[in-house]
Design a protein around this motif. Structure first.
Motif, short mmCIF file in Angstrom:
data_model
loop_
_atom_site.label_atom_id
_atom_site.label_comp_id
_atom_site.label_asym_id
_atom_site.label_seq_id
_atom_site.Cartn_x
_atom_site.Cartn_y
_atom_site.Cartn_z
N THR A 1 0.84 -1.20 0.00
CA THR A 1 0.00 0.00 0.00
C THR A 1 0.87 1.24 0.00
OG1 THR A 1 -0.09 -0.04 2.41
CG2 THR A 1 -1.86 -1.18 1.22
N ALA A 2 0.24 2.38 -0.20
CA ALA A 2 0.99 3.64 -0.29
C ALA A 2 1.77 3.93 0.99
CB ALA A 2 0.04 4.79 -0.60
N ASN A 3 1.23 3.56 2.14
CA ASN A 3 1.93 3.84 3.40
C ASN A 3 2.90 2.73 3.79
OD1 ASN A 3 0.32 1.76 4.35
ND2 ASN A 3 -1.13 3.10 5.42
N GLY A 4 2.94 1.67 2.97
CA GLY A 4 3.88 0.60 3.21
C GLY A 4 3.54 -0.30 4.36
N LYS A 5 2.38 -0.15 4.94
CA LYS A 5 2.01 -0.94 6.13
C LYS A 5 1.16 -2.17 5.80
CE LYS A 5 2.23 3.02 9.30
NZ LYS A 5 1.49 3.84 10.29
#
Length: 620
Positions: A166-170
């Motif tokens: 995902t965009a936030n890397g989480k």
């Protein structure tokens, strides 16, 4: 999610879906209501075929959407007007979003693509899921906007989804990393988003224009952001479609484009449409510029939203290159100064006769002057030239082709062409004139099948090169377009009789004239059997035929094979021939077997005209 589910779209479904709005305004407001602001979500019926009043707005994928939702959401987003297809790209991986080019091609299916359940065995590394897509492919549209029909065939492709950060890397989210090229649309969605327009180019070496049908977006183009008028002008400047290109010329210098940044073209308060071009057109003037303007005026006349009485071409600095009005452009029409009251001709008791069918009631047949109107040589079929000064007639037994004046009395000349076939049904077809004044006819002799062109109707017959007229092919009938560049052919191969459109090419080598009909394209691939055809304007045909398992029908088709739900005409039994006027004000006429000659006026039903008549034709 299959085609049936997609036909009735939900405003919101599991966070994935589309919003469907129906435009209401003016006369269209009847039956429309305001948007409700409360209550449960209800299914919204999709657009009828080609209903351009329906707008579909794509919805971005929701957070943690499962792979089924990603695929369904993307298939729906392809049907929208989303600028740049930005929302559709949100369903793709970054790499797929960069490489996907929806403007390069369109695959048209009979209904929206069926999405089957993921085949996990198709991904041996278990890195994603492959979703089979299926349907019935009926056409493609290429990067030059050309529609190409195909005989309905199975469509089998797949969409592959993987998980990416995902965009936030989480976390991870499902996205499409592999998909079919271009757009994949059901026919209803295609006709809702796109419309047919005619571009116009000059017949090679001639001073009259030829229609070249293409499809553009109904509204603003998602990729170029151009309105329909600007899209149409851009398509014209890009040049003719690949199929027509060998037989036509464009007066625009190579490389001519709209001035950079132009996305809207609107006539001014003087009904003048100013078209700003790039520097490639700066040095054009005089007659070449007038020809360029004529191409534009003919092209724009199909767009009812454009009330342009004249066009002005402008150079790269805004300077005026030339102006041309509608009246001046008329000199470049393939049919010039045509009588608005076109009258059909027919055969009655072996004689050439004329009908006056334009009024509320058809008048009695009129005897035609000249030897073909006397009945001394009984006729089986006829054709009248565009100027209505000469006629061609094939004798009742099909052996001989005669040409004679229909304005003065004279003796019948010797036949210009004869067939040696043993059986009448294997001899000459009905003849057809093109706008150049040349006469065409097919000899159906099984021992020597041949397509003939008679220059000016009286010259030495020319054998037309037809490399496709082999393998048991037989020309049943033919009609040449007014521009002389295209020919509609009813061709039998084996048990099937189909409608084909051929491109006419002419070359002169020394004193020898070489005429060819090449690159046959299917014009009615969904019809199992075609009986008759007639031109009905620059790029439209009237076709009598039957689809598989269906009854005989009469319908309008574009020369590129495209159609719409509104093109089917009222039913009529036993039709053996049909004739349409060049304009829209006169009735269609047909030979309906036991009923004789019948007519179909605009907005009316079929009416009998002459019980004993047969083989009706309009000039051409």
């Amino acid at each position: 999610m299959g085609a049936d589910a997609r036909a009735g779209r939900w405003v919101r479904e599991r966070g994935v879906g589309v919003v469907v709005l129906v435009a209401c305004g003016g006369l269209l407001a009847t039956g429309c209501a305001t948007m409700p602001d409360s209550g449960a979500v209800q299914p919204v019926k999709g657009a009828g075929q080609g209903d351009s009043q329906v707008r579909v707005y794509a919805v971005a994928p929701r957070e943690n959407a499962d792979p089924d939702e990603i695929v369904d959401g993307f298939l729906e987003a392809m049907t929208s007007d989303d600028p740049g297809f930005a929302t559709a790209r949100k369903y793709l991986t970054k790499q797929a979003a960069r490489t996907w080019k929806p403007e390069q091609s369109i695959t048209v299916l009979a209904t929206g693509p069926n999405r089957d359940q993921a085949d996990r065995n198709a991904d041996p590394d278990n890195q994603g899921r492959a979703y089979p897509l299926s349907g019935r492919k009926i056409a493609t549209v290429d990067a030059r906007h050309a529609y190409q029909p195909v005989s309905p065939a199975a469509y089998l492709q797949s969409i592959h989804v993987v998980q990416q950060p995902t965009a936030n890397g989480k976390g991870k989210e499902w996205r499409i990393d592999s998909l079919p090229p271009g757009l994949v649309l059901g026919e209803a969605d295609f006709l809702r988003n796109y419309r047919s327009v005619n571009k116009y180019y000059f017949a090679s070496g001639e001073d009259w224009v030829v229609a070249d049908p293409v499809y553009i977006r109904q509204r603003q183009d998602p990729v170029t952001r151009m309105d329909p008028v600007t899209q149409t002008v851009k398509a014209l400047l890009e040049g003719p479609t690949n199929w027509l290109k060998p037989a036509v010329d464009s007066s625009f210098p190579s490389g001519t484009e709209l001035r950079k940044g132009v996305t809207t073209l609107t006539p001014d308060d003087q009904s003048t449409l100013k078209v700003p071009l790039n520097a490639r057109a700066d040095l054009v003037g005089g007659q070449p510029c007038r020809r360029m303007a004529a191409q534009l005026l003919f092209t724009l006349r199909d767009l009812t939203s454009v009330n342009a009485e004249q066009v002005e071409l402008q150079g790269s600095r805004g300077q005026s290159l030339c102006r041309l009005g509608k009246g001046q452009a008329a000199e470049f029409a393939a049919v010039r100064g045509a009588d608005p009251d076109e009258n059909p001709y027919f055969v009655e008791h072996g004689k050439l006769m004329m009908l006056a069918v334009g009024g509320k009631e058809a008048n009695p047949p009129i005897e035609v002057a000249g030897p073909l109107g006397t009945g001394e040589t009984p006729l089986g079929s006829v054709a009248v030239d565009r100027g209505e000064t000469r006629a061609a007639g094939v004798a009742a037994m099909g052996r001989d082709l005669y040409v004679s004046s229909i304005t003065t009395e004279q003796d019948l000349s010797q036949p210009v062409l004869s067939s040696k076939a043993a059986k009448p049904a294997d001899r000459l077809s009905a003849p057809s004139w093109d706008g150049r004044g040349d006469l065409w006819v097919a000899d159906r002799n099984p021992a020597a099948p041949q397509l003939w062109m008679v220059p000016d109707g009286t010259g030495t017959p020319v054998k037309v090169r037809t490399p496709w007229l082999a393998d048991d092919a037989r020309i049943e009938s033919l009609r040449v377009s007014a521009d002389g560049v295209r020919i509609a052919l009813v061709v039998t191969r084996g048990e099937r009789t189909t409608l084909q459109i051929g491109r006419v090419q002419r070359q002169t080598t020394g004193e020898e004239s070489v005429v060819s009909v090449l690159d046959l394209q299917p014009a009615a691939p969904r019809m199992e059997s075609v009986t008759a055809v007639s031109w009905a304007g620059p790029s439209r045909l009237v076709v009598v035929g039957r689809e598989a398992g269906g009854v005989q029908q009469i319908r309008y088709l574009q020369t590129d094979g495209s159609t719409s739900a509104t093109s089917v005409l009222p039913g009529l039994n036993g039709v053996t021939s049909v004739a349409a006027p060049h304009g829209d004000s006169e009735p269609l006429v047909a030979d309906s077997g036991n009923d004789g000659i019948v007519r179909l006026a605009p907005g009316a039903n079929w009416q009998p005209v002459v019980k004993s008549g047969a083989s009706p034709v309009y000039p051409g």
